[in-house]
Design a protein around this motif. Structure first.
Motif, PDB file in Angstrom:
ATOM      1  N   GLN A   1       7.559 -22.316  52.402  1.00 17.94           N
ATOM      2  CA  GLN A   1       8.877 -22.797  52.804  1.00 17.94           C
ATOM      3  C   GLN A   1       9.459 -21.881  53.872  1.00 17.94           C
ATOM      4  O   GLN A   1       9.261 -20.661  53.849  1.00 17.94           O
ATOM      5  CB  GLN A   1       9.799 -22.876  51.590  1.00 17.94           C
ATOM      6  CG  GLN A   1       9.311 -23.918  50.580  1.00 17.94           C
ATOM      7  CD  GLN A   1      10.281 -24.175  49.463  1.00 17.94           C
ATOM      8  OE1 GLN A   1      11.425 -23.731  49.487  1.00 17.94           O
ATOM      9  NE2 GLN A   1       9.827 -24.927  48.470  1.00 17.94           N
TER      10      GLN A   1
ATOM     11  N   PHE B   1      12.960 -20.631  55.554  1.00 21.49           N
ATOM     12  CA  PHE B   1      14.356 -20.523  55.175  1.00 21.49           C
ATOM     13  C   PHE B   1      15.254 -20.314  56.380  1.00 21.49           C
ATOM     14  O   PHE B   1      14.865 -19.679  57.375  1.00 21.49           O
ATOM     15  CB  PHE B   1      14.554 -19.342  54.211  1.00 21.49           C
ATOM     16  CG  PHE B   1      14.075 -19.625  52.814  1.00 21.49           C
ATOM     17  CD1 PHE B   1      12.726 -19.568  52.496  1.00 21.49           C
ATOM     18  CD2 PHE B   1      14.978 -19.962  51.819  1.00 21.49           C
ATOM     19  CE1 PHE B   1      12.277 -19.840  51.206  1.00 21.49           C
ATOM     20  CE2 PHE B   1      14.544 -20.232  50.527  1.00 21.49           C
ATOM     21  CZ  PHE B   1      13.199 -20.174  50.217  1.00 21.49           C
TER      22      PHE B   1
ATOM     23  N   GLN C   1       3.565 -17.709  45.187  1.00 21.50           N
ATOM     24  CA  GLN C   1       3.814 -17.246  46.545  1.00 21.50           C
ATOM     25  C   GLN C   1       4.591 -15.933  46.520  1.00 21.50           C
ATOM     26  O   GLN C   1       5.305 -15.637  45.558  1.00 21.50           O
ATOM     27  CB  GLN C   1       4.638 -18.281  47.317  1.00 21.50           C
ATOM     28  CG  GLN C   1       4.000 -19.637  47.420  1.00 21.50           C
ATOM     29  CD  GLN C   1       4.835 -20.598  48.243  1.00 21.50           C
ATOM     30  OE1 GLN C   1       5.725 -20.218  48.969  1.00 21.50           O
ATOM     31  NE2 GLN C   1       4.516 -21.878  48.135  1.00 21.50           N
TER      32      GLN C   1
ATOM     33  N   TYR D   1       7.299 -13.717  49.038  1.00 21.16           N
ATOM     34  CA  TYR D   1       8.187 -13.767  50.192  1.00 21.16           C
ATOM     35  C   TYR D   1       8.796 -12.391  50.403  1.00 21.16           C
ATOM     36  O   TYR D   1       8.962 -11.615  49.459  1.00 21.16           O
ATOM     37  CB  TYR D   1       9.328 -14.761  49.964  1.00 21.16           C
ATOM     38  CG  TYR D   1       8.916 -16.217  50.050  1.00 21.16           C
ATOM     39  CD1 TYR D   1       8.249 -16.832  48.995  1.00 21.16           C
ATOM     40  CD2 TYR D   1       9.193 -16.972  51.186  1.00 21.16           C
ATOM     41  CE1 TYR D   1       7.872 -18.165  49.072  1.00 21.16           C
ATOM     42  CE2 TYR D   1       8.822 -18.308  51.275  1.00 21.16           C
ATOM     43  CZ  TYR D   1       8.154 -18.887  50.210  1.00 21.16           C
ATOM     44  OH  TYR D   1       7.777 -20.207  50.297  1.00 21.16           O
TER      45      TYR D   1
ATOM     46  N   GLN E   1      12.326 -10.570  51.938  1.00 23.89           N
ATOM     47  CA  GLN E   1      13.694 -10.839  52.350  1.00 23.89           C
ATOM     48  C   GLN E   1      14.353  -9.553  52.833  1.00 23.89           C
ATOM     49  O   GLN E   1      14.411  -8.565  52.099  1.00 23.89           O
ATOM     50  CB  GLN E   1      14.521 -11.458  51.207  1.00 23.89           C
ATOM     51  CG  GLN E   1      15.915 -11.879  51.658  1.00 23.89           C
ATOM     52  CD  GLN E   1      16.693 -12.631  50.604  1.00 23.89           C
ATOM     53  OE1 GLN E   1      16.412 -12.533  49.412  1.00 23.89           O
ATOM     54  NE2 GLN E   1      17.686 -13.406  51.022  1.00 23.89           N
TER      55      GLN E   1
ATOM     56  N   PRO F   1      14.568 -15.545  53.059  1.00 23.32           N
ATOM     57  CA  PRO F   1      13.200 -15.121  52.723  1.00 23.32           C
ATOM     58  C   PRO F   1      12.197 -15.625  53.749  1.00 23.32           C
ATOM     59  O   PRO F   1      12.363 -16.702  54.322  1.00 23.32           O
ATOM     60  CB  PRO F   1      12.962 -15.768  51.357  1.00 23.32           C
ATOM     61  CG  PRO F   1      14.326 -16.020  50.800  1.00 23.32           C
ATOM     62  CD  PRO F   1      15.185 -16.325  51.987  1.00 23.32           C
TER      63      PRO F   1
ATOM     64  N   PHE G   1       8.025 -16.320  54.200  1.00 16.68           N
ATOM     65  CA  PHE G   1       6.766 -16.501  53.477  1.00 16.68           C
ATOM     66  C   PHE G   1       5.730 -15.483  53.919  1.00 16.68           C
ATOM     67  O   PHE G   1       5.567 -15.223  55.112  1.00 16.68           O
ATOM     68  CB  PHE G   1       6.244 -17.918  53.737  1.00 16.68           C
ATOM     69  CG  PHE G   1       4.851 -18.154  53.219  1.00 16.68           C
ATOM     70  CD1 PHE G   1       3.763 -18.118  54.073  1.00 16.68           C
ATOM     71  CD2 PHE G   1       4.635 -18.389  51.873  1.00 16.68           C
ATOM     72  CE1 PHE G   1       2.482 -18.321  53.608  1.00 16.68           C
ATOM     73  CE2 PHE G   1       3.355 -18.604  51.393  1.00 16.68           C
ATOM     74  CZ  PHE G   1       2.278 -18.571  52.265  1.00 16.68           C
TER      75      PHE G   1
ATOM     76  N   LEU H   1       0.211 -17.036  49.772  1.00 15.58           N
ATOM     77  CA  LEU H   1       0.114 -17.984  48.661  1.00 15.58           C
ATOM     78  C   LEU H   1      -1.223 -17.787  47.981  1.00 15.58           C
ATOM     79  O   LEU H   1      -2.250 -17.580  48.652  1.00 15.58           O
ATOM     80  CB  LEU H   1       0.233 -19.411  49.210  1.00 15.58           C
ATOM     81  CG  LEU H   1       0.065 -20.590  48.248  1.00 15.58           C
ATOM     82  CD1 LEU H   1       0.845 -21.792  48.785  1.00 15.58           C
ATOM     83  CD2 LEU H   1      -1.397 -20.992  48.061  1.00 15.58           C
TER      84      LEU H   1
ATOM     85  N   LEU I   1       9.964 -11.037  46.922  1.00 13.83           N
ATOM     86  CA  LEU I   1      10.194 -12.047  45.888  1.00 13.83           C
ATOM     87  C   LEU I   1       8.891 -12.765  45.573  1.00 13.83           C
ATOM     88  O   LEU I   1       8.165 -13.158  46.498  1.00 13.83           O
ATOM     89  CB  LEU I   1      11.202 -13.089  46.385  1.00 13.83           C
ATOM     90  CG  LEU I   1      12.563 -12.583  46.849  1.00 13.83           C
ATOM     91  CD1 LEU I   1      13.277 -13.662  47.656  1.00 13.83           C
ATOM     92  CD2 LEU I   1      13.417 -12.189  45.662  1.00 13.83           C
TER      93      LEU I   1
END
Lengths: 110, 114
Positions: free
Chosen positions: A99, A101, B34, B36, B38, B44, B46, B49, B89
């Motif tokens: 995803q 953001f 996944q 992430y 931030q 966030p 990516f 995965l 995350l």
């Protein structure tokens, strides 16, 4: 060349007001999302939406509603704002698994 | 109840060392997981995965492992640099849920000290 953009970046408003946050993505993705990140930095899904399906997290009050005028936009409308709605709201989009953001909208309800 | 826990809220590490972050989950059956990154004031981003049938994934200095028996994922940053300082995350997608609904852990704030 922003991929996922949100406006406004900051929003300060009083309890009881109705407000909207706009989100646009130029990635050609078919699914968009809204997340809420609270003061403890916990990121929680509110909605996911594509042209076929709206999935609403059951904990989201019905004062919150997503509205999608087209595939590239998913706006968030909030009615009768409450103090507990203060948070950072993130829009995201995806076509597969990862995803993307937006930069977030910090909403402060006074 | 369902929980996703990341080992600690904050982790400090010396530059050049390997940072290892942990993500444990309870009462989930993730199809994939996944990670992430931030940064303050940003959304966030990516990173990696890993699917339920994969044991390990690598990308440059990053490595992720996934152990469905232990219900745990480990995220490693080798040769860490101060620029790696951020909140990391983990997020998972359940096999039975919507294909793209992510559930996030609360994050680990990593600080790499020069």
């Amino acid at each position: 060349d922003t991929a996922v953009s949100q406006t406004p970046k900051y929003l300060v408003t009083q309890m009881g007001n109705d407000k909207s946050i706009k989100c646009e993505q130029n990635l050609g993705h078919d699914t968009m999302y809204w997340y809420k990140q609270d003061s403890k930095k916990f990121l929680k899904i509110m909605f996911s939406y594509n042209n076929k399906e709206l999935i609403i997290n059951e904990t989201v009050p019905n004062r919150f509603s997503p509205k999608s005028p087209d595939k590239a936009h998913l706006n968030l409308h909030i009615n009768s704002l409450e103090l507990g709605d203060s948070a950072v709201y993130f829009c995201a989009s995806s076509t597969h698994y990862e995803q993307y953001f937006g930069p977030g909208t910090r909403l402060t309800v006074t | 109840s369902q929980k996703i826990e990341q080992n600690s809220e904050a982790l400090n590490i010396q530059e050049g060392k390997t940072a290892t972050l942990t993500c444990n989950y309870t009462n989930y059956s993730p199809a994939y997981l996944q990670w992430y990154r931030q940064d303050p004031g940003r959304g966030p981003v990516f990173l990696l995965l890993i699917r339920e049938n994969e044991k390990e994934k690598r990308k440059e200095r990053l490595k992720v492992t996934f152990d469905t028996t232990l219900k745990q994922s480990l995220f490693h940053i080798t040769a860490s640099q101060p620029a790696d300082s951020a909140t990391y995350l983990c997020a998972l997608v359940e096999s039975s849920g919507s294909a793209r609904q992510l559930t996030f852990g609360s994050g680990t704030q990593l600080t790499v000290l020069p």
